[in-house]
Motif scaffolding. Structure first.
Motif, mmCIF file in Angstrom:
data_model
loop_
_atom_site.group_PDB
_atom_site.id
_atom_site.type_symbol
_atom_site.label_atom_id
_atom_site.label_comp_id
_atom_site.label_asym_id
_atom_site.label_seq_id
_atom_site.Cartn_x
_atom_site.Cartn_y
_atom_site.Cartn_z
ATOM 1 N N LYS A 250 2.466 0.648 -6.463
ATOM 2 C CA LYS A 250 2.230 1.976 -6.604
ATOM 3 C C LYS A 250 1.709 2.533 -5.216
ATOM 4 O O LYS A 250 2.216 3.555 -4.818
ATOM 5 C CB LYS A 250 1.259 2.421 -7.552
ATOM 6 C CG LYS A 250 1.844 2.604 -8.817
ATOM 7 C CD LYS A 250 0.755 2.982 -10.013
ATOM 8 C CE LYS A 250 0.285 4.253 -10.009
ATOM 9 N NZ LYS A 250 -0.364 4.769 -11.126
ATOM 10 N N ARG A 251 0.995 1.716 -4.537
ATOM 11 C CA ARG A 251 0.495 2.178 -3.274
ATOM 12 C C ARG A 251 1.078 1.951 -2.102
ATOM 13 O O ARG A 251 0.739 2.505 -0.963
ATOM 14 C CB ARG A 251 -0.914 1.641 -3.383
ATOM 15 C CG ARG A 251 -2.034 2.223 -4.382
ATOM 16 C CD ARG A 251 -2.801 3.223 -4.130
ATOM 17 N NE ARG A 251 -3.211 3.854 -5.497
ATOM 18 C CZ ARG A 251 -4.393 3.702 -5.954
ATOM 19 N NH1 ARG A 251 -5.182 3.029 -5.123
ATOM 20 N NH2 ARG A 251 -4.846 4.354 -7.018
ATOM 21 N N ALA A 252 2.016 1.014 -2.378
ATOM 22 C CA ALA A 252 2.614 0.422 -0.738
ATOM 23 C C ALA A 252 3.637 1.717 -0.356
ATOM 24 O O ALA A 252 4.527 1.893 -1.268
ATOM 25 C CB ALA A 252 3.409 -0.734 -1.183
ATOM 26 N N THR A 253 3.402 1.791 0.858
ATOM 27 C CA THR A 253 4.207 2.978 1.304
ATOM 28 C C THR A 253 4.914 2.636 2.617
ATOM 29 O O THR A 253 6.058 2.991 2.910
ATOM 30 C CB THR A 253 3.323 4.313 1.860
ATOM 31 O OG1 THR A 253 2.112 3.804 2.570
ATOM 32 C CG2 THR A 253 2.727 4.926 0.588
ATOM 33 N N ALA B 215 4.423 -3.184 3.727
ATOM 34 C CA ALA B 215 3.548 -3.453 2.326
ATOM 35 C C ALA B 215 4.505 -3.707 1.229
ATOM 36 O O ALA B 215 4.194 -4.589 0.277
ATOM 37 C CB ALA B 215 2.564 -2.128 2.132
ATOM 38 N N LYS B 216 5.725 -2.994 1.063
ATOM 39 C CA LYS B 216 6.712 -2.969 0.166
ATOM 40 C C LYS B 216 7.045 -4.343 0.082
ATOM 41 O O LYS B 216 7.289 -4.916 -0.903
ATOM 42 C CB LYS B 216 7.573 -2.017 0.208
ATOM 43 C CG LYS B 216 7.301 -0.619 -0.241
ATOM 44 C CD LYS B 216 8.273 0.433 0.151
ATOM 45 C CE LYS B 216 8.033 1.724 -0.518
ATOM 46 N NZ LYS B 216 8.906 2.801 0.264
ATOM 47 N N LEU B 217 7.344 -4.905 1.200
ATOM 48 C CA LEU B 217 7.988 -6.388 1.241
ATOM 49 C C LEU B 217 7.023 -7.331 0.775
ATOM 50 O O LEU B 217 7.342 -8.194 -0.164
ATOM 51 C CB LEU B 217 8.536 -6.852 2.645
ATOM 52 C CG LEU B 217 9.771 -6.527 3.184
ATOM 53 C CD1 LEU B 217 9.870 -7.097 4.701
ATOM 54 C CD2 LEU B 217 10.773 -7.338 2.474
ATOM 55 N N GLN B 218 5.743 -7.167 1.262
ATOM 56 C CA GLN B 218 4.584 -8.081 0.873
ATOM 57 C C GLN B 218 4.359 -7.934 -0.815
ATOM 58 O O GLN B 218 4.139 -9.111 -1.314
ATOM 59 C CB GLN B 218 3.318 -7.697 1.849
ATOM 60 C CG GLN B 218 3.590 -8.034 3.200
ATOM 61 C CD GLN B 218 2.411 -7.522 3.857
ATOM 62 O OE1 GLN B 218 2.021 -6.529 3.676
ATOM 63 N NE2 GLN B 218 2.025 -8.247 5.017
ATOM 64 N N LEU C 235 -3.313 -0.109 2.098
ATOM 65 C CA LEU C 235 -2.482 -1.611 2.227
ATOM 66 C C LEU C 235 -2.105 -1.910 3.392
ATOM 67 O O LEU C 235 -1.765 -3.107 3.506
ATOM 68 C CB LEU C 235 -1.487 -1.511 0.867
ATOM 69 C CG LEU C 235 -1.894 -1.325 -0.527
ATOM 70 C CD1 LEU C 235 -0.485 -1.474 -1.347
ATOM 71 C CD2 LEU C 235 -2.778 -2.489 -0.853
ATOM 72 N N ALA C 236 -1.593 -0.973 4.289
ATOM 73 C CA ALA C 236 -0.996 -1.562 5.476
ATOM 74 C C ALA C 236 -2.099 -1.272 6.638
ATOM 75 O O ALA C 236 -3.056 -0.334 6.562
ATOM 76 C CB ALA C 236 0.064 -0.751 5.851
ATOM 77 N N PRO C 237 -2.236 -2.153 7.467
ATOM 78 C CA PRO C 237 -3.269 -2.003 8.632
ATOM 79 C C PRO C 237 -2.869 -1.157 9.646
ATOM 80 O O PRO C 237 -1.715 -0.794 9.864
ATOM 81 C CB PRO C 237 -3.343 -3.489 9.337
ATOM 82 C CG PRO C 237 -2.029 -4.013 9.019
ATOM 83 C CD PRO C 237 -1.476 -3.346 7.608
ATOM 84 N N THR C 238 -3.976 -0.362 10.222
ATOM 85 C CA THR C 238 -3.650 0.487 11.420
ATOM 86 C C THR C 238 -4.585 0.025 12.602
ATOM 87 O O THR C 238 -5.650 -0.170 12.339
ATOM 88 C CB THR C 238 -4.057 2.026 11.055
ATOM 89 O OG1 THR C 238 -3.302 2.334 9.829
ATOM 90 C CG2 THR C 238 -3.774 2.896 12.326
#
Ligand SMILES: Nc1nc2c(ncn2[C@@H]2O[C@H](COP(=O)(O)OP(=O)(O)OP(=O)(O)O)[C@@H](O)[C@H]2O)c(=O)[nH]1
Ligand SMILES: [Mg+2]
Length: 360
Positions: A100-103, A107-110, A218-221
């Protein structure tokens, strides 16, 4: 919202976390059932408890049963058959939140890869069961179709792993370019909702999304900041949670590598939590850092949210995690100057080490 019956351990904070996870995945636990051991052979819980669950499902017209531990395929199947609703274990719930949170595409692939890694052994098991004639009609499929389904899944895992590797390579290139500039890197790590992104925003002036719920990031910045006149790159990362299975860490490897490869790691712990919960999140964070092969000497422990607690509690917490822990409040900015100095000291230590290595 889907109504759920939640099965978990009889511990206030464990129940609280399981409830939060269920809600974040989109389920409303209408009843909570607890048991000391969730590893009984047939249903996960004992047979009597399982009957109780089935009764509650019927009474509350629940749509799903959530099991706050790992379930084997047969256990999930037995419980689902008894209750006539879907049964989801802790890993499944975490995967649903991630999905739900992967944008970002990364992140979606992972998440897709982690989902398949979760499903594959279960599907294999269903094939075995179907072949023995124990579980006919899985998805309405016969045993040969199930075989084909598993083979398809395996192929997808290979394709996804390939794609994830591409992303990893891209990230690696990025990192090398960054490293060639020789700037030290800092990674923010810690239990989900410890306040990593709030601190990241405070240190960088960013406005990244912050939320009281679990797994907001979910994804690093990565951003560049100045710490006492020194340019440093700082990265916000995905949060930890207890009992995160290895394949999930593996799927998020490229993200978590930001932590593994950082010059220093800022480990945030929410110091305003009750003692037991505090220790639980500290222990599980330390364990995850160990899994990621982060040396303890690289880690600075931050006691965050100290605006919500008192001096005495902070002193107690320090005794639990070590006297060097720094009390901060990402929200009010308390302790940030001290944090700058501590980061500076850590990096100076590293400079000295590097000089020694070079002089050898
Ligand atoms: N009172 C107080 N609240 C804080 C502080 N730091 C963070 N929070 C709150 O704690 C919640 C979680 O903060 P986040 O920054 O999203 O936490 P996170 O560690 O990035 O969480 P994930 O991305 O889910 O891993 C939010 O509601 C923040 O406003 C603090 O120092 N004091
Ligand atoms: Mg965050």
């Amino acid at each position: 919202m889907n109504r759920a019956i939640l099965i978990t351990y009889p511990d206030k904070y464990v129940i609280e976390e399981a409830d939060e996870l269920a809600k974040a995945a989109g389920y409303e636990p209408s009843k909570v059932l607890t048991q000391d051991y969730l590893s009984r052979a047939r249903f996960g819980v004992g047979a009597g408890k399982a009957e109780e669950v089935a009764k509650l499902v019927k009474e509350t017209s629940a749509d799903v049963v959530i099991f706050d531990s790992k379930l084997k395929t047969t256990q999930a199947y037995n419980l689902a058959e008894l209750c006539h609703v879907e049964v989801k274990d802790r890993e499944k719930i975490i995967l649903e939140i991630f999905a739900k949170r992967a944008t970002t595409s990364e992140a979606k692939l992972q998440v897709q890869l982690a989902e398949l890694e979760y499903e594959l052994p279960k599907a294999k098991n269903r094939v075995r069961m179907a072949k023995r004639g124990e579980q006919p009609g899985f998805f309405g499929l016969g045993k040969y179709e199930v075989d084909i389904y598993v083979r398809m899944m395996k192929k997808r895992v290979v394709v996804l792993k390939e794609k994830v590797r591409e992303v990893e390579n891209r990230r690696e290139l990025f990192r090398r370019r960054r490293d060639s500039q020789k700037f030290p890197t800092l990674a923010l790590a810690g239990y989900t909702a410890a306040g990593k992104t709030t601190l990241f925003n405070r240190l960088t002036g960013e406005t990244k999304e912050v939320d009281a719920g679990v797994f907001t990031t979910l994804a690093p910045t990565t951003r560049a900041i100045m710490i006492n006149g020194r340019k440093v790159l700082i990265t916000d990362t995905v949060g930890f949670i207890s009992n995160l299975p290895a394949y999930m860490i593996e799927a998020f490897k490229s993200t978590l590598e930001e932590v593994s490869l950082a010059t220093a790691v800022l480990l945030l712990i929410d110091a305003s939590q009750p003692e037991k919960k505090f220790l639980r999140s500290y222990d599980s964070s330390v364990q995850t850092l160990g899994d990621l092969q982060v040396a303890p000497s690289k880690t600075l422990v931050l006691l965050n949210k100290c605006d919500l607690t008192d001096k005495e509690t902070i002193e107690q917490r320090k005794m639990m995690v070590g006297p060097d822990a720094i009390p901060v409040s990402s929200k009010t900015g308390y302790g940030i100057n001290q944090l700058h100095d501590a980061i500076d000291a850590k990096l100076q230590g590293r400079d000295a080490e590097m000089k020694q290595v070079l002089a050898r």
